[in-house]
Design an enzyme around this catalytic site. Structure first.
Site, mmCIF file in Angstrom:
data_model
loop_
_atom_site.group_PDB
_atom_site.id
_atom_site.type_symbol
_atom_site.label_atom_id
_atom_site.label_comp_id
_atom_site.label_asym_id
_atom_site.label_seq_id
_atom_site.Cartn_x
_atom_site.Cartn_y
_atom_site.Cartn_z
ATOM 1 N N GLY A 91 0.815 -1.219 0.000
ATOM 2 C CA GLY A 91 0.000 0.000 0.000
ATOM 3 C C GLY A 91 0.838 1.253 0.000
ATOM 4 O O GLY A 91 0.341 2.355 -0.234
ATOM 5 N N ARG A 92 2.116 1.089 0.317
ATOM 6 C CA ARG A 92 2.998 2.269 0.324
ATOM 7 C C ARG A 92 4.431 1.906 -0.028
ATOM 8 O O ARG A 92 5.325 2.732 0.084
ATOM 9 C CB ARG A 92 2.960 2.941 1.681
ATOM 10 N N LYS A 107 9.838 2.396 0.818
ATOM 11 C CA LYS A 107 8.619 2.377 1.636
ATOM 12 C C LYS A 107 8.221 3.816 1.956
ATOM 13 O O LYS A 107 9.016 4.560 2.539
ATOM 14 C CB LYS A 107 8.889 1.600 2.931
ATOM 15 N N ASP A 248 0.554 -11.509 6.437
ATOM 16 C CA ASP A 248 1.143 -10.669 5.378
ATOM 17 C C ASP A 248 2.471 -10.066 5.825
ATOM 18 O O ASP A 248 3.162 -9.443 5.020
ATOM 19 C CB ASP A 248 0.171 -9.561 4.955
ATOM 20 N N ASN A 249 2.811 -10.240 7.091
ATOM 21 C CA ASN A 249 4.102 -9.761 7.583
ATOM 22 C C ASN A 249 5.043 -10.916 7.883
ATOM 23 O O ASN A 249 5.997 -10.763 8.642
ATOM 24 C CB ASN A 249 3.913 -8.902 8.846
ATOM 25 N N ASP A 258 8.947 -6.340 7.658
ATOM 26 C CA ASP A 258 7.928 -5.336 8.022
ATOM 27 C C ASP A 258 8.005 -4.902 9.485
ATOM 28 O O ASP A 258 7.228 -5.348 10.332
ATOM 29 C CB ASP A 258 6.512 -5.840 7.682
HETATM 30 P P1 AMP Z 1 1.482 -3.485 8.055
HETATM 31 O O1 AMP Z 1 0.827 -4.446 9.005
HETATM 32 O O2 AMP Z 1 1.939 -2.181 8.667
HETATM 33 O O3 AMP Z 1 2.619 -4.144 7.336
HETATM 34 O O4 AMP Z 1 0.396 -3.015 6.967
HETATM 35 C C1 AMP Z 1 -0.712 -3.769 6.556
HETATM 36 C C2 AMP Z 1 -1.206 -3.329 5.205
HETATM 37 O O5 AMP Z 1 -1.591 -1.973 5.213
HETATM 38 C C3 AMP Z 1 -0.179 -3.468 4.095
HETATM 39 O O6 AMP Z 1 -0.844 -3.884 2.944
HETATM 40 C C4 AMP Z 1 0.374 -2.062 3.971
HETATM 41 O O7 AMP Z 1 0.893 -1.811 2.698
HETATM 42 C C5 AMP Z 1 -0.866 -1.228 4.248
HETATM 43 N N1 AMP Z 1 -0.533 0.088 4.795
HETATM 44 C C6 AMP Z 1 -0.031 0.366 6.017
HETATM 45 N N2 AMP Z 1 0.141 1.696 6.161
HETATM 46 C C7 AMP Z 1 -0.249 2.276 5.001
HETATM 47 C C8 AMP Z 1 -0.328 3.627 4.525
HETATM 48 N N3 AMP Z 1 0.041 4.656 5.273
HETATM 49 N N4 AMP Z 1 -0.779 3.816 3.279
HETATM 50 C C9 AMP Z 1 -1.174 2.799 2.507
HETATM 51 N N5 AMP Z 1 -1.133 1.517 2.884
HETATM 52 C C10 AMP Z 1 -0.694 1.250 4.121
HETATM 53 MG MG MG Z 2 3.119 -5.345 6.208
#
Ligand code: AMP
Ligand code: MG
Length: 484
Positions: A91-92, A107, A248-249, A258
Site C-alpha cells: 500500500g505504500r 517504503k 502478510d508480515n 515489516d
Molecule cells: P502493516 O501491518 O503495517 O505491514 O500493513 C498492513 C497493510 O496496510 C499493508 O498492505 C500495507 O501496505 C498497508 N498500509 C499500512 N500503512 C499504510 C499507509 N500509510 N498507506 C497505505 N497503505 C498502508
Molecule cells: Mg506489512
C-alpha cells in the site's frame, strides 16, 4: 559502481499483472538525505560516494529511475489479527527490481492500487525505527530484510497524532519480499496456475537447491518450517518482539520483515506486548512461536491444491521441538554453557532464569551483558548491581554455579562464548526515540551513530556507554501504536 551502472533485473514481470500493479512512485516535497548504510551499499556494489549526491536522493525519492527498473507494487492478502483480509498488498511500498539478487523497495512512496484507506506514506519516526532496527537484527545474526538509506522531507503527513509529522522513505533491500499472504491471495481465489507460478518463483529465488527436484513444493515448505522455527528461537533468545505477526508480515524466505511497533524488550516480561492496538496480546513475546506456527498452518492450507497438505501438517508438528532445540542452544551460549558438556540438559536452568528475571524486574539484555563480564564464578556483584529485587536472582545464581560445576564448564571458555553471543549494545525503543527527537530538529548525528552501534553491537562505542546500561524504569516496555 555508480548508480547509473547498477544492473537492475525485474523478474517479477515474468508473471502476469494479477501479481502486481506497475506504478510510478510519487515523490516527497523538499527531500534530503538522512543516512545511508555502507554495509548495505556493499551488498549491491554501490559506491558510497554516490549516496552523497542529489541524484541518489532523487532516486530514493522516486524522481530518478535506474536503467532497467520498472516500478511496481505487489498484490497479497493475509490474516490480520486472525481474520482474513482478501485484498492487502504493497500500500505504500514500491519495488524497483533487483541488483545482485537484492530486491530494492522504497517504503513511503505514495499511493498504489493496494493502499486502501492509507495515504501511501511513512512518517519519519517509523522510518528511522525500521532503518536502524533491520541493521541491528542483522548484526545479531538474525535473518532480516536490510535497509540501505533513509531520506526525510518537509512533506506534511497527518496521522491524527498530537503533532503534524513529515514523510520519509526508507530504501529497503531483501532477498525476497514474498509473504505467506502472497500465497493466500491466489489460494483464496482457487487460482492453482498462479499459485504454482509463485511457488516456482520462490523456489528459484530463495530455495534454488530445490529447483527441478522431486516434491520441491513440499520440501520448500519443510525448509521454511525449519527456518521459521530457528528465526523464532533467535527472536526469543534476544528478547525481540515483532508486534504485528500477521500472515502478510511473515516472509516465505524465513526473514524478519515489516518492522512496525517492534521492541527489544527492556525488563523481562513473559507476556510483554509492544503493540498498543494488540489489546489481547495475540502478538505478545511469549506467543510468538505459537503464532508463527499458526501462520505456517495457514500457508499449508493455502498450498493444499498443489501439495499433499497432510504431509505439510505432519511436518509442521516438528516446529515446536525444533524451535525449542534452537532456543536452548542459543540460551546455552548466552549463559556461556558448552552444549558438549551439558548435553542440552539446561532447560530447567533457563526456565528458572526467566522466572527470576521477571520477578526481579531485571533488564533482559543487560543481564546477559553483565553476566558476560563477571570476574569469576564466585563474584556476581556486577550482575546483582543492576537488579532492583535481588533475592530471586541470588537463588538462581546458586543454581547456575552448581550447573557450571557439575558440567565441568571452564570459566575462560564460558567468557569467550558469552562475548561472542552477548552484545554490549541492544537497540532499545528509548534510544530510537532519542534519535527521532533529534532528527525532527534536523540533527541526524544520532541516527547515524545509532546505525553504527546497531551494526557493531559487540564493539565499544565510548561516547555511548550509557546505552549499555539497563533501560530507566519509566521507559521500560512502553507500547507503540501501529499508525506509522
Ligand atoms: P502493516 O501491518 O503495517 O505491514 O500493513 C498492513 C497493510 O496496510 C499493508 O498492505 C500495507 O501496505 C498497508 N498500509 C499500512 N500503512 C499504510 C499507509 N500509510 N498507506 C497505505 N497503505 C498502508
Ligand atoms: Mg506489512
Amino acid at each position: 559502481m555508480k548508480l547509473d551502472e547498477l544492473k537492475v533485473k525485474c523478474d517479477y514481470f515474468d508473471f502476469d499483472d494479477k501479481f502486481y500493479q506497475k506504478i510510478q512512485p510519487q515523490s516527497l516535497y523538499d527531500a534530503h538525505l538522512i543516512s545511508y548504510s555502507k554495509e548495505a551499499c556493499d551488498l549491491i556494489g554501490l559506491d558510497y560516494s554516490e549516496c552523497e549526491t542529489q541524484d541518489f536522493v532523487d532516486f530514493v525519492n522516486g524522481k530518478k529511475k535506474l536503467k532497467g527498473s520498472v516500478p511496481y507494487s505487489q498484490a497479497y492478502s493475509g490474516h490480520q489479527f486472525g481474520f482474513y483480509v482478501p485484498q492487502l498488498g504493497d500500500g505504500r511500498a514500491i519495488n524497483l527490481g533487483s541488483v545482485n539478487n537484492w530486491h530494492l523497495q522504497t517504503k513511503g512512496s505514495g499511493l498504489t492500487r493496494y493502499s486502501r484507506q492509507g495515504d501511501g506514506r511513512a512518517v519519519l519516526r517509523s522510518s528511522i525505527r525500521e532503518y536502524i532496527m533491520s541493521e541491528a537484527m542483522h548484526a545479531l545474526g538474525i535473518p532480516t530484510t536490510r535497509a540501505l538509506a533513509i531520506i526525510g522531507s518537509k512533506h506534511p503527513i497527518n496521522r491524527s497524532y498530537e503533532e503534524e509529522e513529515t514523510g520519509a522513505i526508507v530504501l529497503r533491500i531483501s532477498p525476497s519480499w514474498i509473504r505467506i499472504g502472497t500465497f493466500e491471495y491466489f489460494a483464496k481465489q482457487k487460482d492453482k496456475k498462479h499459485l504454482k507460478q509463485l511457488l516456482d518463483y520462490v523456489i528459484k529465488n530463495s530455495y534454488p537447491h530445490l529447483e527441478g527436484k522431486e516434491y520441491s513444493y513440499e520440501r520448500f515448505y519443510f525448509e521454511l518450517v525449519d527456518k521459521t522455527a530457528k528465526l523464532m528461537s533467535q527472536w526469543m533468545a534476544y528478547g525481540f518482539i515483532h508486534g504485528v505477526m500477521n500472515t502478510d508480515n511473515m516472509s516465505v524466505a524465513g526473514l524478519t520483515i515489516d518492522y512496525g511497533p517492534f521492541a527489544f524488550m527492556d525488563n523481562f516480561e513473559m507476556m510483554c506486548i509492544c503493540n498498543h492496538t494488540d489489546v489481547e496480546g495475540r502478538y505478545s513475546y511469549n506467543n510468538q512461536p505459537h503464532i508463527a506456527k499458526w501462520n505456517l498452518e495457514v500457508l499449508a492450507y493455502a498450498l493444499k491444491d498443489v501439495c499433499d497438505v497432510s504431509k505439510l501438517i505432519e511436518y509442521l508438528d516438528t516446529f515446536m521441538s525444533s524451535n525449542q532445540k534452537h532456543y536452548l542452544e542459543l540460551m546455552n551460549k548466552r549463559l556461556g554453557l558448552d552444549d558438549n558438556l551439558s548435553g542440552n540438559s539446561n532447560l530447567n536452568l533457563v526456565v528458572s532464569l526467566l522466572e527470576a528475571l521477571e520477578v526481579s524486574k531485571c533488564d533482559y539484555n543487560s543481564f546477559f551483558w553483565q553476566l558476560t563480564n563477571i570476574s569469576s564464578l564466585k563474584d556476581f556483584s556486577n550482575v546483582l548491581n543492576i537488579i532492583p529485587i535481588r533475592e530471586p536472582m541470588e537463588e538462581w545464581i546458586e543454581k547456575y554455579k552448581k550447573v557450571c560445576k557439575d558440567q565441568g564448564q571452564v570459566f575462560e571458555e564460558m567468557k569467550k562464548l558469552m562475548k561472542r553471543t552477548n552484545p554490549k549494545y541492544i537497540i532499545k525503543n528509548y534510544m530510537l526515540q532519542e534519535a527521532i527527537e533529534k532528527a525532527k530538529e534536523g540533527d541526524f548525528k544520532l541516527v547515524n551513530d545509532l546505525l553504527k552501534i546497531a551494526q557493531s553491537p559487540f564493539e565499544e562505542h565510548k561516547d555511548y556507554e550509557r546505552y549499555s546500561a539497563p533501560t530507566a524504569e519509566q521507559y521500560s516496555n512502553l507500547q507503540l501504536s501501529c499508525s506509522s
